[in-house]
Design an enzyme around this catalytic site. Structure first.
Site, PDB file in Angstrom:
ATOM      1  N   GLY A  40       0.800  -1.226   0.000  1.00  0.00           N
ATOM      2  CA  GLY A  40       0.000   0.000   0.000  1.00  0.00           C
ATOM      3  C   GLY A  40       0.829   1.270   0.000  1.00  0.00           C
ATOM      4  CB  CYS A  42       2.477   2.268   4.762  1.00  0.00           C
ATOM      5  SG  CYS A  42       3.795   1.973   5.936  1.00  0.00           S
ATOM      6  N   GLY A 176       0.907  23.010   3.224  1.00  0.00           N
ATOM      7  CA  GLY A 176       0.444  22.143   4.305  1.00  0.00           C
ATOM      8  C   GLY A 176       1.608  21.819   5.225  1.00  0.00           C
ATOM      9  N   GLY A 177       1.531  22.315   6.449  1.00  0.00           N
ATOM     10  CA  GLY A 177       2.596  22.051   7.422  1.00  0.00           C
ATOM     11  C   GLY A 177       2.162  20.987   8.410  1.00  0.00           C
ATOM     12  N   GLY A 293      -3.770  16.896   3.279  1.00  0.00           N
ATOM     13  CA  GLY A 293      -4.640  15.871   3.821  1.00  0.00           C
ATOM     14  C   GLY A 293      -4.955  14.803   2.773  1.00  0.00           C
ATOM     15  NE  ARG A 294      -3.094   9.331   2.503  1.00  0.00           N
ATOM     16  CZ  ARG A 294      -2.285   9.109   1.467  1.00  0.00           C
ATOM     17  NH1 ARG A 294      -1.323   9.960   1.194  1.00  0.00           N
ATOM     18  NH2 ARG A 294      -2.435   8.043   0.717  1.00  0.00           N
ATOM     19  CB  ALA A 342       1.233   2.222   8.615  1.00  0.00           C
ATOM     20  CG  HIS A 466      23.657   4.881  33.238  1.00  0.00           C
ATOM     21  ND1 HIS A 466      23.111   6.137  33.060  1.00  0.00           N
ATOM     22  CD2 HIS A 466      25.003   5.054  33.426  1.00  0.00           C
ATOM     23  CE1 HIS A 466      24.079   7.043  33.162  1.00  0.00           C
ATOM     24  NE2 HIS A 466      25.232   6.404  33.377  1.00  0.00           N
TER      25      HIS A 466
HETATM   26  P1  NAD Z   1      -2.227  16.536   7.773  1.00  0.00           P
HETATM   27  O1  NAD Z   1      -3.657  16.556   8.081  1.00  0.00           O
HETATM   28  O2  NAD Z   1      -1.250  15.987   8.759  1.00  0.00           O
HETATM   29  O3  NAD Z   1      -1.716  18.034   7.466  1.00  0.00           O
HETATM   30  C1  NAD Z   1      -2.303  18.852   6.505  1.00  0.00           C
HETATM   31  C2  NAD Z   1      -1.911  20.273   6.835  1.00  0.00           C
HETATM   32  O4  NAD Z   1      -2.324  21.116   5.773  1.00  0.00           O
HETATM   33  C3  NAD Z   1      -2.564  20.804   8.097  1.00  0.00           C
HETATM   34  O5  NAD Z   1      -1.575  21.376   8.900  1.00  0.00           O
HETATM   35  C4  NAD Z   1      -3.561  21.837   7.572  1.00  0.00           C
HETATM   36  O6  NAD Z   1      -3.792  22.871   8.474  1.00  0.00           O
HETATM   37  C5  NAD Z   1      -2.843  22.311   6.314  1.00  0.00           C
HETATM   38  N1  NAD Z   1      -3.704  22.912   5.293  1.00  0.00           N
HETATM   39  C6  NAD Z   1      -4.938  22.510   4.909  1.00  0.00           C
HETATM   40  N2  NAD Z   1      -5.381  23.302   3.908  1.00  0.00           N
HETATM   41  C7  NAD Z   1      -4.393  24.195   3.650  1.00  0.00           C
HETATM   42  C8  NAD Z   1      -4.240  25.265   2.718  1.00  0.00           C
HETATM   43  N3  NAD Z   1      -5.206  25.580   1.844  1.00  0.00           N
HETATM   44  N4  NAD Z   1      -3.081  25.977   2.720  1.00  0.00           N
HETATM   45  C9  NAD Z   1      -2.098  25.677   3.613  1.00  0.00           C
HETATM   46  N5  NAD Z   1      -2.197  24.680   4.520  1.00  0.00           N
HETATM   47  C10 NAD Z   1      -3.319  23.939   4.527  1.00  0.00           C
HETATM   48  O7  NAD Z   1      -2.114  15.802   6.359  1.00  0.00           O
HETATM   49  P2  NAD Z   1      -0.826  15.344   5.550  1.00  0.00           P
HETATM   50  O8  NAD Z   1       0.395  16.002   6.058  1.00  0.00           O
HETATM   51  O9  NAD Z   1      -1.209  15.500   4.118  1.00  0.00           O
HETATM   52  O10 NAD Z   1      -0.715  13.809   5.900  1.00  0.00           O
HETATM   53  C11 NAD Z   1      -1.802  12.930   5.584  1.00  0.00           C
HETATM   54  C12 NAD Z   1      -1.953  11.870   6.613  1.00  0.00           C
HETATM   55  O11 NAD Z   1      -0.898  10.929   6.505  1.00  0.00           O
HETATM   56  C13 NAD Z   1      -1.954  12.439   8.012  1.00  0.00           C
HETATM   57  O12 NAD Z   1      -3.190  12.181   8.631  1.00  0.00           O
HETATM   58  C14 NAD Z   1      -0.842  11.745   8.694  1.00  0.00           C
HETATM   59  O13 NAD Z   1      -1.219  11.269   9.974  1.00  0.00           O
HETATM   60  C15 NAD Z   1      -0.460  10.584   7.783  1.00  0.00           C
HETATM   61  N6  NAD Z   1       0.992  10.480   7.823  1.00  0.00           N
HETATM   62  C16 NAD Z   1       1.562   9.986   8.953  1.00  0.00           C
HETATM   63  C17 NAD Z   1       2.932   9.949   9.053  1.00  0.00           C
HETATM   64  C18 NAD Z   1       3.561   9.421  10.299  1.00  0.00           C
HETATM   65  O14 NAD Z   1       2.903   8.721  11.045  1.00  0.00           O
HETATM   66  N7  NAD Z   1       4.808   9.754  10.582  1.00  0.00           N
HETATM   67  C19 NAD Z   1       3.730  10.418   8.024  1.00  0.00           C
HETATM   68  C20 NAD Z   1       3.112  10.942   6.899  1.00  0.00           C
HETATM   69  C21 NAD Z   1       1.728  10.965   6.818  1.00  0.00           C
END
Ligand code: NAD
Length: 497
Positions: A40, A42, A176-177, A293-294, A342, A466
């Site tokens: 997938g 991940c 997107g941060g 986002g997704r 995941a 330790h």
């Molecule tokens: P996210 O939801 O983590 O972050 C999306 C960010 O985009 C948010 O901070 C939001 O405020 C911002 N945003 C939304 N619309 C915007 C706009 N118009 N302009 C600027 N900023 C905007 O989603 P992601 O980073 O795309 O990740 C997707 C998913 O994948 C997440 O839910 C995450 O948990 C998962 N993921 C997990 C890991 C991990 O576990 N380490 C790593 C990668 C992804």
């Protein structure tokens, strides 16, 4: 071709393949239907290749800082080789899963499944039929773009596409941060890209504790990442557009986000993008990565026709057994909604297999850790103090700075802290927040403490090796009990006796 199984699982990601393996282990005849590659998002274009990138970025950072401890290292990055190595890691892991599936007798059916009745799937193309007593929807999610910033199969890309680049982007604007944005910014900036992050909310990683996020922002700032917080792109223009193949720009034909066939017509090397932000400022970059986002992959499965109810965002509605509105059809992982993780998806798959086999009655919600592989890493499990207060739970906390640990100094990573949160009345540990080197590993021990209902006294009196970073957990518990041993006098803790 028509075949009958006990269990048919749609989607071979962490939810689906784990469900298939566990079902087979419990004696079921299992089909796993996958239209692309097992593993997938991940494994193939998410967590695993990203961590390969991040581990190289970390090595670069460590090499740069090594001179402090007397080691001068000269190095250069061969991006093409990094991409090849990343592919090797992915392919090797994928072969491992395929071989496990074979050895457990799971039949891997190649194709796209669509429901033709509640117990029957049509497999496209080719038109085979799979029938099963129990079916599991584990089709995952895909990135989405924005009305003003559309994936264009050229330089406006998703996280799926980044691992198809042939050369390091000179500059990239990450929209997107969130988790993906921060991890990508960390890796690419360390490797030498000029990175800008545009985040609409008032901090990077919205929803995470500000004090957990601060060290990450400080570190991104030191890497030269331009963080445009509280802003969004209102207009995006292509500049210097040519007509040549994108391979010239550094991207090869590959998979794009769902519905995009990858990187088609392309632009020449001098092309790029100018983004106008909501405050009127401009960002110029070669690439724009959209990570906002997704969305769930539930739109091509024929679910409505068989009566599987979705919510208004397209997520599958499930009950306490992870069973959909149609008895015998279950759903696991991203298709049931956030958090998209995941390990959470795999837990869904595992428990569904046990529910189907009659091993358990209902889904048990266990503590699920969340990690951002930033630098420093940050990781949380359970609740923080603010969340405990919101839930009306009286809480105590103990914090311990990693700088006080010899191990943190010897690995040249003194930044960060661990905080353990416990219910005040029972002293049971209900959460932890970790910032620093190896936070992703430390949080595993915290998850065990939360899951087992461990009390502060038990953690405080544990014997940790330790010198290690995990000693911080024991010190946090001592501090929360009001008896800090190595913690500084001013460190936050709650006197309980
Ligand atoms: P996210 O939801 O983590 O972050 C999306 C960010 O985009 C948010 O901070 C939001 O405020 C911002 N945003 C939304 N619309 C915007 C706009 N118009 N302009 C600027 N900023 C905007 O989603 P992601 O980073 O795309 O990740 C997707 C998913 O994948 C997440 O839910 C995450 O948990 C998962 N993921 C997990 C890991 C991990 O576990 N380490 C790593 C990668 C992804």
């Amino acid at each position: 071709m028509e075949k009958d199984y006990d269990v048919a699982v749609i989607g071979g990601g962490p939810a689906g393949y784990v469900c298939a393996l566990r079902s087979a282990q419990l004696g079921k005849r299992v089909a796993l239907i996958e239209k692309d590659q097992v593993g997938g998002t991940c494994l193939n274009r998410g967590c695993v290749p990203m961590k390969a990138f991040l581990s190289v970025a970390k090595t670069m950072r460590d090499a740069r800082r090594a001179s402090r401890s007397g080691l001068d290292i000269q190095f250069s990055l061969n991006f093409d080789k990094l991409v090849s190595w990343t592919r090797y890691v992915v392919e090797r892991s994928r072969r491992g899963i395929e071989s496990l599936l074979r050895s457990r007798g799971v039949e891997l059916v190649k194709g796209e499944a669509r429901f033709s009745s509640p117990g029957t799937l049509e497999i496209l193309p080719g038109g085979g039929t799979v029938r099963a007593g129990s079916l599991v929807i584990a089709t995952g999610s895909r990135p989405y773009d924005l009305p003003d910033v559309r994936f264009d199969s050229e330089g406006v890309i998703s996280s799926d596409d980044i691992f198809s680049l042939r050369s390091l982007p000179k500059s990239i604007c990450i929209v997107g941060g969130g988790v993906i944005g921060v991890e990508m910014a960390t890796a690419l900036a360390e490797m030498g890209s000029k990175v800008t992050v545009v985040e609409i909310m008032d901090q990077l990683l919205p929803g995470w504790c500000p004090d957990v996020v601060k060290p990450v922002c400080d570190s991104l700032g030191k890497l030269g990442v331009d963080m445009r917080i509280g802003r969004r792109i209102v207009k995006l223009e292509r500049v210097g557009v040519g007509g040549e193949n994108v391979a010239e720009k550094g991207m090869e034909m590959g998979r794009g986000s769902e519905g995009k066939s990858g990187c088609g017509s392309g632009t020449n090397d001098s092309s790029g993008y100018v983004a106008t932000l909501s405050d009127g400022s401009l960002v110029e970059s070669d690439y724009v990565l959209v990570a906002v986002g997704r969305m769930p992959n539930t739109d091509r499965l024929g679910l409505e026709a068989v009566g599987v109810e979705l919510d208004r965002k397209g997520f599958v509605k499930v009950n306490g057994r992870l069973e959909t509105s149609v008895p015998g059809i279950y759903a696991a992982g991203d298709v049931v909604g956030v958090p998209y993780l995941a390990h959470r998806a795999s837990d869904h798959g595992y428990q569904i297999a046990e529910i189907i086999a009659g091993r358990r009655e209902k889904f048990e919600q266990l503590p699920v850790p969340s990690v951002v592989y930033s630098d420093p890493e940050i990781a949380v499990v359970g609740v923080d103090e603010a969340e405990a207060a919101k839930r009306g739970v009286g809480a105590v906390a103990g914090t311990f700075q990693l700088a006080a640990l010899a191990r943190a100094m010897t690995i040249n990573r003194p930044e960060g802290f661990v905080r353990v949160v416990a219910e005040k009345s029972s002293r049971k540990i209900i959460g932890a927040q970790v910032v620093g080197a190896n936070a992703s590993e430390l949080v595993g021990a915290c998850a065990l403490a939360v899951q087992s209902g461990m009390r502060l006294e038990e953690l405080a009196s544990s014997v940790m090796p330790h010198p290690t970073l995990v000693e911080a957990l024991m010190e946090c518990a001592k501090t929360a009990l009001g008896e800090p041993l190595h913690g500084s006098a001013g460190e936050r803790g709650t006197v309980m006796r």
